[in-house]
Write an enzyme that holds these catalytic residues in place. Structure first.
Site, PDB file in Angstrom:
ATOM      1  N   GLY A  73      39.858  41.991  31.301  1.00  0.00           N
ATOM      2  CA  GLY A  73      41.305  41.972  31.339  1.00  0.00           C
ATOM      3  C   GLY A  73      41.805  41.245  32.578  1.00  0.00           C
ATOM      4  O   GLY A  73      41.055  40.994  33.525  1.00  0.00           O
ATOM      5  N   CYS A 175      45.638  36.596  39.998  1.00  0.00           N
ATOM      6  CA  CYS A 175      46.091  37.686  39.141  1.00  0.00           C
ATOM      7  C   CYS A 175      47.544  37.537  38.734  1.00  0.00           C
ATOM      8  O   CYS A 175      48.204  38.513  38.370  1.00  0.00           O
ATOM      9  CB  CYS A 175      45.856  39.037  39.828  1.00  0.00           C
TER      10      CYS A 175
END
Length: 218
Positions: A73, A175
């Protein structure tokens, strides 16, 4: 330390594709054959990984390192020398089938290991990772969390910036967040990789206890 879990530290810079393949094979063996669970601490040569939510615009046009699809993820992350990467292959059938509790326990493990080294890290609601305060008051990211769970066996894990070249993060939006990235060295903490590993090992039993508490409830 739980003696049923293998604890492995690789000193060489490991190529990412081979490491990913080995991790996936071990996770399958844990599920299919009852092979021992594994905590694997590694470093990689400079590279970027793309999670399942990676946005192409967050990879800079001049990014100079190879990019690999990770299957975890999250979005883009950087791995390189001076960064401790921890891969966890744990059987959540035995440790509570609660992915949220697992991620929270993983964050707390890293936070407590950093505390042993004199750095106050924290998790922030709505973001995944570990954050610290810079001397000028800004928040900066010092650790990343990225996990995958396949048939209730975990893959991937965390990274902690011990003393990487922080300019290497400039090839991505780490991120998907615009906040600065820092490291133990950047914060003035001269910490060896061996010291980082000892702190992680010292806090590992508490991490397993949290998973057990999540499994059995309050």
């Amino acid at each position: 330390m739980d003696e049923t879990i293998e604890w492995r530290v690789s000193d060489a810079l490991l190529p990412y594709p081979e490491t990913l393949a080995a991790m996936e094979a071990r996770a399958a063996a844990i599920r299919d054959d009852g092979t021992a669970e594994l905590i694997w601490l590694v470093e990689h040569p400079p590279l970027y990984t793309a999670g399942t939510s990676a946005v192409p615009q967050e990879l800079m046009p001049d990014a100079r390192f190879p990019v690999y699809a990770a299957g975890r993820g999250g979005r883009y992350t950087y791995h390189g020398p001076g960064q401790r990467v921890g891969y966890l292959m744990l059987d959540l059938h035995k440790r509570g089938r609660d992915v949220r509790a697992y991620v929270h326990a993983l964050e707390r493990w890293v936070i407590n290991a950093l505390a042993r080294l004199g750095v106050a890290g924290r998790a922030i609601d709505g973001r995944v990772g570990i954050w610290v305060d810079l001397p000028d008051g800004r928040e900066a990211k010092i650790g990343a969390i990225g996990v995958r769970v396949r048939r209730w066996v975990t893959l991937h894990g965390f990274s902690i910036n011990v003393a990487p070249d922080l300019s290497h993060f400039g090839g991505i939006v780490p991120c998907g967040l615009p906040d600065p990235v820092t490291s133990l060295a950047d914060l003035g903490q001269e910490v060896s990789m061996a010291a980082m590993d000892r702190a992680l090992a010292d806090e590992f039993p508490a991490f397993l206890s949290r998973l057990g508490a999540a499994q059995h409830g309050p």
